[in-house]
Scaffold this motif. Structure first.
Motif, PDB file in Angstrom:
ATOM      1  N   ALA A 336       0.829  -1.203   0.000  1.00 18.23           N
ATOM      2  CA  ALA A 336       0.000   0.000   0.000  1.00 18.23           C
ATOM      3  C   ALA A 336       0.866   1.256   0.000  1.00 18.23           C
ATOM      4  O   ALA A 336       1.927   1.291   0.629  1.00 18.23           O
ATOM      5  N   THR A 337       0.412   2.282  -0.697  1.00 13.72           N
ATOM      6  CA  THR A 337       1.154   3.547  -0.763  1.00 13.72           C
ATOM      7  C   THR A 337       0.428   4.682  -0.044  1.00 13.72           C
ATOM      8  O   THR A 337       0.864   5.823  -0.111  1.00 13.72           O
ATOM      9  N   ASP A 338      -0.690   4.369   0.633  1.00 13.39           N
ATOM     10  CA  ASP A 338      -1.395   5.390   1.405  1.00 13.39           C
ATOM     11  C   ASP A 338      -1.972   4.759   2.668  1.00 13.39           C
ATOM     12  O   ASP A 338      -2.143   3.536   2.762  1.00 13.39           O
ATOM     13  N   LEU A 339      -2.268   5.583   3.648  1.00 11.61           N
ATOM     14  CA  LEU A 339      -2.771   5.100   4.933  1.00 11.61           C
ATOM     15  C   LEU A 339      -4.254   4.748   4.897  1.00 11.61           C
ATOM     16  O   LEU A 339      -4.703   3.871   5.635  1.00 11.61           O
ATOM     17  N   THR A 340      -5.001   5.419   4.044  1.00  9.80           N
ATOM     18  CA  THR A 340      -6.439   5.153   3.987  1.00  9.80           C
ATOM     19  C   THR A 340      -6.718   3.695   3.657  1.00  9.80           C
ATOM     20  O   THR A 340      -7.590   3.052   4.261  1.00  9.80           O
ATOM     21  N   SER A 341      -5.970   3.147   2.720  1.00 12.52           N
ATOM     22  CA  SER A 341      -6.174   1.751   2.323  1.00 12.52           C
ATOM     23  C   SER A 341      -5.781   0.780   3.428  1.00 12.52           C
ATOM     24  O   SER A 341      -6.117  -0.402   3.369  1.00 12.52           O
ATOM     25  N   LEU A 342      -5.089   1.281   4.454  1.00 11.66           N
ATOM     26  CA  LEU A 342      -4.691   0.453   5.590  1.00 11.66           C
ATOM     27  C   LEU A 342      -5.628   0.624   6.774  1.00 11.66           C
ATOM     28  O   LEU A 342      -5.363   0.097   7.861  1.00 11.66           O
ATOM     29  N   GLY A 343      -6.712   1.382   6.561  1.00 11.44           N
ATOM     30  CA  GLY A 343      -7.706   1.533   7.614  1.00 11.44           C
ATOM     31  C   GLY A 343      -7.473   2.690   8.561  1.00 11.44           C
ATOM     32  O   GLY A 343      -8.173   2.839   9.566  1.00 11.44           O
ATOM     33  N   VAL A 344      -6.482   3.531   8.259  1.00 14.13           N
ATOM     34  CA  VAL A 344      -6.209   4.690   9.110  1.00 14.13           C
ATOM     35  C   VAL A 344      -7.177   5.802   8.734  1.00 14.13           C
ATOM     36  O   VAL A 344      -7.349   6.129   7.556  1.00 14.13           O
ATOM     37  N   THR A 345      -7.787   6.401   9.731  1.00 10.49           N
ATOM     38  CA  THR A 345      -8.818   7.428   9.508  1.00 10.49           C
ATOM     39  C   THR A 345      -8.289   8.826   9.847  1.00 10.49           C
ATOM     40  O   THR A 345      -7.401   8.974  10.691  1.00 10.49           O
ATOM     41  N   PRO A 346      -8.839   9.871   9.220  1.00 12.17           N
ATOM     42  CA  PRO A 346      -8.378  11.239   9.481  1.00 12.17           C
ATOM     43  C   PRO A 346      -8.490  11.650  10.941  1.00 12.17           C
ATOM     44  O   PRO A 346      -7.658  12.416  11.443  1.00 12.17           O
ATOM     45  N   ASP A 347      -9.505  11.137  11.643  1.00  9.25           N
ATOM     46  CA  ASP A 347      -9.674  11.556  13.036  1.00  9.25           C
ATOM     47  C   ASP A 347      -8.667  10.911  13.987  1.00  9.25           C
ATOM     48  O   ASP A 347      -8.645  11.229  15.175  1.00  9.25           O
ATOM     49  N   SER A 348      -7.823  10.022  13.460  1.00 10.26           N
ATOM     50  CA  SER A 348      -6.835   9.349  14.312  1.00 10.26           C
ATOM     51  C   SER A 348      -5.458   9.996  14.264  1.00 10.26           C
ATOM     52  O   SER A 348      -4.587   9.674  15.082  1.00 10.26           O
ATOM     53  N   THR A 349      -5.230  10.903  13.322  1.00  6.00           N
ATOM     54  CA  THR A 349      -3.866  11.372  13.095  1.00  6.00           C
ATOM     55  C   THR A 349      -3.346  12.280  14.208  1.00  6.00           C
ATOM     56  O   THR A 349      -2.136  12.359  14.419  1.00  6.00           O
ATOM     57  N   THR A 350      -4.239  12.956  14.916  1.00  5.33           N
ATOM     58  CA  THR A 350      -3.773  13.796  16.029  1.00  5.33           C
ATOM     59  C   THR A 350      -3.120  12.938  17.107  1.00  5.33           C
ATOM     60  O   THR A 350      -2.006  13.237  17.567  1.00  5.33           O
ATOM     61  N   GLN A 351      -3.803  11.862  17.513  1.00 10.71           N
ATOM     62  CA  GLN A 351      -3.237  10.992  18.540  1.00 10.71           C
ATOM     63  C   GLN A 351      -2.025  10.237  18.015  1.00 10.71           C
ATOM     64  O   GLN A 351      -1.047  10.046  18.740  1.00 10.71           O
ATOM     65  N   LEU A 352      -2.060   9.847  16.760  1.00  7.55           N
ATOM     66  CA  LEU A 352      -0.888   9.194  16.167  1.00  7.55           C
ATOM     67  C   LEU A 352       0.327  10.116  16.220  1.00  7.55           C
ATOM     68  O   LEU A 352       1.447   9.681  16.514  1.00  7.55           O
ATOM     69  N   GLY A 353       0.098  11.404  15.933  1.00  4.81           N
ATOM     70  CA  GLY A 353       1.191  12.370  16.005  1.00  4.81           C
ATOM     71  C   GLY A 353       1.765  12.486  17.398  1.00  4.81           C
ATOM     72  O   GLY A 353       2.982  12.572  17.585  1.00  4.81           O
ATOM     73  N   VAL A 354       0.886  12.483  18.398  1.00  4.74           N
ATOM     74  CA  VAL A 354       1.331  12.526  19.795  1.00  4.74           C
ATOM     75  C   VAL A 354       2.170  11.295  20.118  1.00  4.74           C
ATOM     76  O   VAL A 354       3.233  11.382  20.746  1.00  4.74           O
ATOM     77  N   ASP A 355       1.684  10.135  19.691  1.00  7.36           N
ATOM     78  CA  ASP A 355       2.406   8.891  19.968  1.00  7.36           C
ATOM     79  C   ASP A 355       3.747   8.844  19.230  1.00  7.36           C
ATOM     80  O   ASP A 355       4.753   8.396  19.790  1.00  7.36           O
ATOM     81  N   ALA A 356       3.756   9.318  17.993  1.00 10.00           N
ATOM     82  CA  ALA A 356       4.997   9.305  17.214  1.00 10.00           C
ATOM     83  C   ALA A 356       6.039  10.234  17.826  1.00 10.00           C
ATOM     84  O   ALA A 356       7.247   9.951  17.782  1.00 10.00           O
ATOM     85  N   ALA A 357       5.587  11.338  18.417  1.00 14.87           N
ATOM     86  CA  ALA A 357       6.517  12.294  19.033  1.00 14.87           C
ATOM     87  C   ALA A 357       7.236  11.700  20.234  1.00 14.87           C
ATOM     88  O   ALA A 357       8.285  12.209  20.645  1.00 14.87           O
ATOM     89  N   LYS A 358       6.691  10.632  20.793  1.00 19.30           N
ATOM     90  CA  LYS A 358       7.317   9.973  21.941  1.00 19.30           C
ATOM     91  C   LYS A 358       8.376   8.957  21.525  1.00 19.30           C
ATOM     92  O   LYS A 358       9.098   8.432  22.366  1.00 19.30           O
ATOM     93  N   GLN A 359       8.465   8.681  20.225  1.00 17.96           N
ATOM     94  CA  GLN A 359       9.403   7.669  19.737  1.00 17.96           C
ATOM     95  C   GLN A 359      10.825   8.222  19.715  1.00 17.96           C
ATOM     96  O   GLN A 359      11.066   9.324  19.213  1.00 17.96           O
ATOM     97  N   TRP A 360      11.743   7.443  20.236  1.00 16.64           N
ATOM     98  CA  TRP A 360      13.125   7.860  20.379  1.00 16.64           C
ATOM     99  C   TRP A 360      13.768   8.211  19.040  1.00 16.64           C
ATOM    100  O   TRP A 360      14.533   9.175  18.921  1.00 16.64           O
ATOM    101  N   THR A 361      13.460   7.435  17.995  1.00 20.64           N
ATOM    102  CA  THR A 361      14.145   7.647  16.722  1.00 20.64           C
ATOM    103  C   THR A 361      13.870   9.033  16.140  1.00 20.64           C
ATOM    104  O   THR A 361      14.702   9.573  15.412  1.00 20.64           O
ATOM    105  N   GLY A 362      12.711   9.600  16.463  1.00 21.29           N
ATOM    106  CA  GLY A 362      12.407  10.923  15.936  1.00 21.29           C
ATOM    107  C   GLY A 362      13.393  11.989  16.376  1.00 21.29           C
ATOM    108  O   GLY A 362      13.593  12.994  15.674  1.00 21.29           O
ATOM    109  N   SER A 363      14.041  11.777  17.518  1.00 20.34           N
ATOM    110  CA  SER A 363      14.989  12.770  18.023  1.00 20.34           C
ATOM    111  C   SER A 363      16.255  12.852  17.178  1.00 20.34           C
ATOM    112  O   SER A 363      17.019  13.810  17.294  1.00 20.34           O
TER     113      SER A 363
END
Length: 382
Positions: A336-363
């Motif tokens: 898949a080349t997009d998130l929609t086809s994987l079942g990810v919804t627009p209303d979930s991206t805020t919390q996903l962003g919060v969770d991703a910001a906690k990931q060590w690799t992002g630093s």
């Protein structure tokens, strides 16, 4: 000039049939009883038996632990420890994909240092010596064979814990491309894209240095040159070997420069929506390249100048072409080349962003990221 401290800890043995050297290498490391950590698929393919046969021929007893699942959990590690303790093993072999190798490292942490897996979340928290380990990868993806980190998910919270310590490095990595030929097409695709992401992310991290760049660049050339070939011709041993070495070199790059935002974005997709790791990275990587190019476009241009002898490799020096090329590879791999086809919804991206910001690799990402910018990357991928 960027200072670095490169300590080669893993002997790399590469070539068709080298799995047959496992027994002799175990003897060299002084082992008489060995725990082999593998998974049902690898066992069914007959690869674990090859390792057992080699050990037996060298007079080494082997105990097979098959309780490994994709994205190994603390429960898998605990089950493996019970087997290891009951058999008083002197060496651990991770024979399989990244999951088997990571689980083997997790078992080693707790077997030798005690406690729980969360006690080793981070870097350098093992205080006692660990058992020697040999890695025998059957996929070309994680590069775990040359890394000192184990990625273990908490069985209850599903949070991925990166547990790293120099003591957890394998003594030997046995790279036998013949073991990768039996991979299902989807596994080849998922692990190959993950390895490509490792090469691209390590090339631009904040910790990049002369040593890591050599491994990143070499990994990129081998992976980009051979990925399409192994998809079209799975029995091509030359291409399989190129992918396996590329993944190994990318693992060495990670060990010396870490990863970036694509992996930070991938982990919440796995824990929240069950998107497998390689697929999650595949969707997010092109968007991260475009995002980072505003700051490190010249570095991406260097990768476009690497000699990759395949049709369709982008010419010119536009970093967007690199992102497009990666997306093209993802599509060729039937992922898949997009998130929609994987079942990810627009209303979930805020919390996903919060969770991703906690990931060590992002630093370690070259361009600073936070919950808002990571949310924007998720939105762009919908």
């Amino acid at each position: 000039m960027i200072p670095f401290d490169f300590q080669p800890r893993t002997r790399i043995v590469f070539g068709p049939g080298v799995v047959n050297q496992l027994g002799d290498l175990a003897v060299e490391l002084g082992a008489k009883r060995v725990l082999i950590v593998s998974d049902p698929g690898v066992i069914k393919a007959g690869h674990s038996q090859k390792g057992i046969d080699s050990l037996a021929a060298a007079g080494v007893e082997s105990i097979l632990f098959d309780g490994v699942q994709e994205n190994p959990t603390t429960a898998n590690v605990d089950a493996g420890i019970a087997v290891a303790k009951a058999n008083d093993v002197q060496l651990i072999v991770g024979l399989g994909g990244g999951s088997a190798m990571d689980c083997a490292k997790g078992i080693n942490f707790l077997l030798t240092n005690g406690g729980q897996m969360r006690d080793y979340w981070g870097v350098g928290k093992a205080h006692s010596a660990m058992l020697p380990m040999i890695a025998v990868p059957t996929t070309a993806g994680t590069g775990s064979e040359t890394q000192s980190f184990a990625l273990i998910s908490d069985a209850e919270t599903h949070v991925k814990m990166a547990c790293g310590d120099p003591k957890a490095s394998c003594k030997v990595a046995l790279l036998d491309p013949e073991l990768t030929v039996t991979q299902p097409q989807r596994v080849t695709a998922l692990t190959g894209i993950d390895a490509i992401a490792h090469a691209l992310e390590t090339f631009v991290t904040r910790k990049r240095n002369s040593c890591s760049l050599a491994f990143s660049r070499g990994a990129w050339r081998m992976l980009a040159s051979n990925f399409s070939t192994v998809l079209k011709d799975p029995t091509n041993l030359e291409a399989r070997g190129g992918m396996q070495l590329g993944a190994c070199f990318a693992g060495l790059a990670i060990e010396n420069s870490m990863l970036g935002a694509a992996h930070a974005l991938a982990n919440p997709l796995t824990s929240t929506f069950g998107v497998v790791h390689g697929q999650a990275v595949a969707v997010m990587l092109p968007h991260v390249i475009r995002f980072n190019a505003e700051k490190v476009g010249d570095w991406y241009r260097e990768l476009l100048q690497v000699d990759v002898p395949i049709d369709g490799f982008p010419s010119g020096d536009n970093p967007a072409a690199l992102a497009d090329f990666v997306k093209q590879l993802v599509a060729e791999a039937d992922l898949a080349t997009d998130l929609t086809s994987l079942g990810v919804t627009p209303d979930s991206t805020t919390q996903l962003g919060v969770d991703a910001a906690k990931q060590w690799t992002g630093s370690f990402n070259p361009r600073e990221v936070d919950a808002n910018s990571l949310k924007s990357l998720y939105d762009a991928a919908l």
